[in-house]
Design a protein around this motif. Structure first.
Motif, short mmCIF file in Angstrom:
data_model
loop_
_atom_site.label_atom_id
_atom_site.label_comp_id
_atom_site.label_asym_id
_atom_site.label_seq_id
_atom_site.Cartn_x
_atom_site.Cartn_y
_atom_site.Cartn_z
N GLY A 177 13.47 -3.90 29.80
CA GLY A 177 13.10 -2.70 31.15
C GLY A 177 14.36 -2.19 31.48
N GLN A 178 15.49 -2.32 30.67
CA GLN A 178 16.53 -1.47 31.29
C GLN A 178 16.70 -0.15 31.10
OE1 GLN A 178 20.13 -3.45 29.15
NE2 GLN A 178 19.61 -5.35 29.95
N ALA A 198 19.99 5.28 30.76
CA ALA A 198 21.23 5.83 31.08
C ALA A 198 22.39 4.38 30.79
CB ALA A 198 21.35 6.06 32.71
N LEU A 199 22.01 3.37 31.22
CA LEU A 199 22.80 2.08 31.00
C LEU A 199 22.95 1.78 29.55
CD1 LEU A 199 24.22 -0.51 31.97
CD2 LEU A 199 22.09 -1.80 31.63
N TYR A 200 21.87 2.05 28.57
CA TYR A 200 21.92 1.89 27.16
C TYR A 200 23.05 3.02 26.62
CZ TYR A 200 20.53 2.19 22.19
OH TYR A 200 20.61 2.15 20.95
N ARG A 201 22.87 4.12 27.11
CA ARG A 201 23.88 5.20 26.77
C ARG A 201 25.05 4.85 26.77
NH1 ARG A 201 23.52 10.40 25.28
NH2 ARG A 201 21.38 10.59 26.11
N THR A 202 25.73 4.39 28.12
CA THR A 202 27.11 3.67 28.32
C THR A 202 27.43 2.69 27.52
OG1 THR A 202 26.71 4.47 30.59
CG2 THR A 202 28.66 3.07 30.17
N GLU A 203 26.65 1.79 27.31
CA GLU A 203 27.04 0.51 26.67
C GLU A 203 26.97 0.80 24.88
OE1 GLU A 203 25.66 -2.61 29.92
OE2 GLU A 203 24.29 -2.49 28.13
N PHE A 204 25.94 1.65 24.64
CA PHE A 204 25.97 2.15 23.38
C PHE A 204 27.27 2.75 22.61
CE2 PHE A 204 24.73 4.65 19.47
CZ PHE A 204 24.02 3.60 18.76
N ARG A 205 27.52 3.75 23.91
CA ARG A 205 28.80 4.69 23.71
C ARG A 205 30.16 3.64 23.24
NH1 ARG A 205 29.66 8.49 28.13
NH2 ARG A 205 27.76 9.63 27.16
N GLN A 206 30.20 2.63 23.93
CA GLN A 206 31.28 1.62 24.16
C GLN A 206 31.18 0.93 22.68
OE1 GLN A 206 30.46 -0.50 27.75
NE2 GLN A 206 31.38 0.75 28.68
#
Length: 213
Positions: A96-97, A100-108
């Motif tokens: 359930g994350q 927006a968080l996924y985008r930031t961490e996936f970009r990293q």
């Protein structure tokens, strides 16, 4: 009589390969030889590409943050991989994350994958997230909602890949077509058998050929 020496066979350059991900990368419940990165390397070898058997940093249950943390803890600081693959995100959705968080961490993670490939975005390939909503494990759950959310997470990954100049391969539709076919799933009803993962490897193969040509 002079007999000329035989012409030596051409030497195929050897390409090191690193696969990053979660349970789908390690093929939870399937044989090691059935893992899609292992199958991809073998298919590439059959076409004349000298792709080595992959190094793998992946574990069942990992989110993007947990994969990044594991990479940092692995002690693997190589920057000479000729090919790096990434498949991650299903556990972000499952827990359930937010996207927006996924985008930031996936970009990293994309940046980390590039570092492993000596800064060459053109040597990184991303596979889309399978739709676990169409697995036996998901029976009794809101399968339509799961599928919609998987599509949303994949849209984030596709967009980030586009911005980074990284190849993106859609394999989600294969996992949806597996619904109702027990032979496509391991005993836990959630993960996939070798024949299904071979479809993913075959889908990625022409992209990898283009990247390594």
């Amino acid at each position: 009589m002079y007999t000329p020496a035989p012409t030596p066979a051409p030497v195929v350059p050897s390409t090191t390969y690193l696969a990053l991900g979660d349970s789908y990368t390690i093929g939870e419940g399937a044989a090691e030889a059935d893992r899609w990165p292992v199958q991809l390397a073998k298919l590439a070898q059959q076409t004349g590409l000298g792709v080595q058997a992959p190094d793998i940093i992946a574990r069942t249950g990992w989110t993007t943050a947990e994969l990044q943390g594991a990479i940092q803890a692995s002690g693997n600081h190589r920057t000479d991989y000729g090919l790096v693959s990434l498949l991650i995100g299903v556990n972000n959705q499952y827990r359930g994350q937010t996207q927006a968080l996924y985008r930031t961490e996936f970009r990293q993670l994309l940046a980390t994958a590039e570092q492993f490939a000596d800064g060459r975005a053109g040597h990184v390939v991303v596979l889309s997230i399978p739709d676990w909503g169409q697995t036996p494990f998901a029976k009794g759950r809101d399968q339509d909602r799961i599928g919609i959310e998987i599509d949303q997470f994949n849209a984030v990954a596709r967009d980030e890949c586009r911005q980074a100049g990284i190849a993106y391969v859609d394999i989600t539709f294969f996992t949806r077509s597996a619904a109702g076919d027990a032979s496509q799933f391991t005993t836990d009803g959630l993960h996939y058998t070798g024949p299904q993962m071979r479809l993913w490897a075959q889908q990625a193969l022409p992209v990898v050929q283009g990247l390594l040509k």
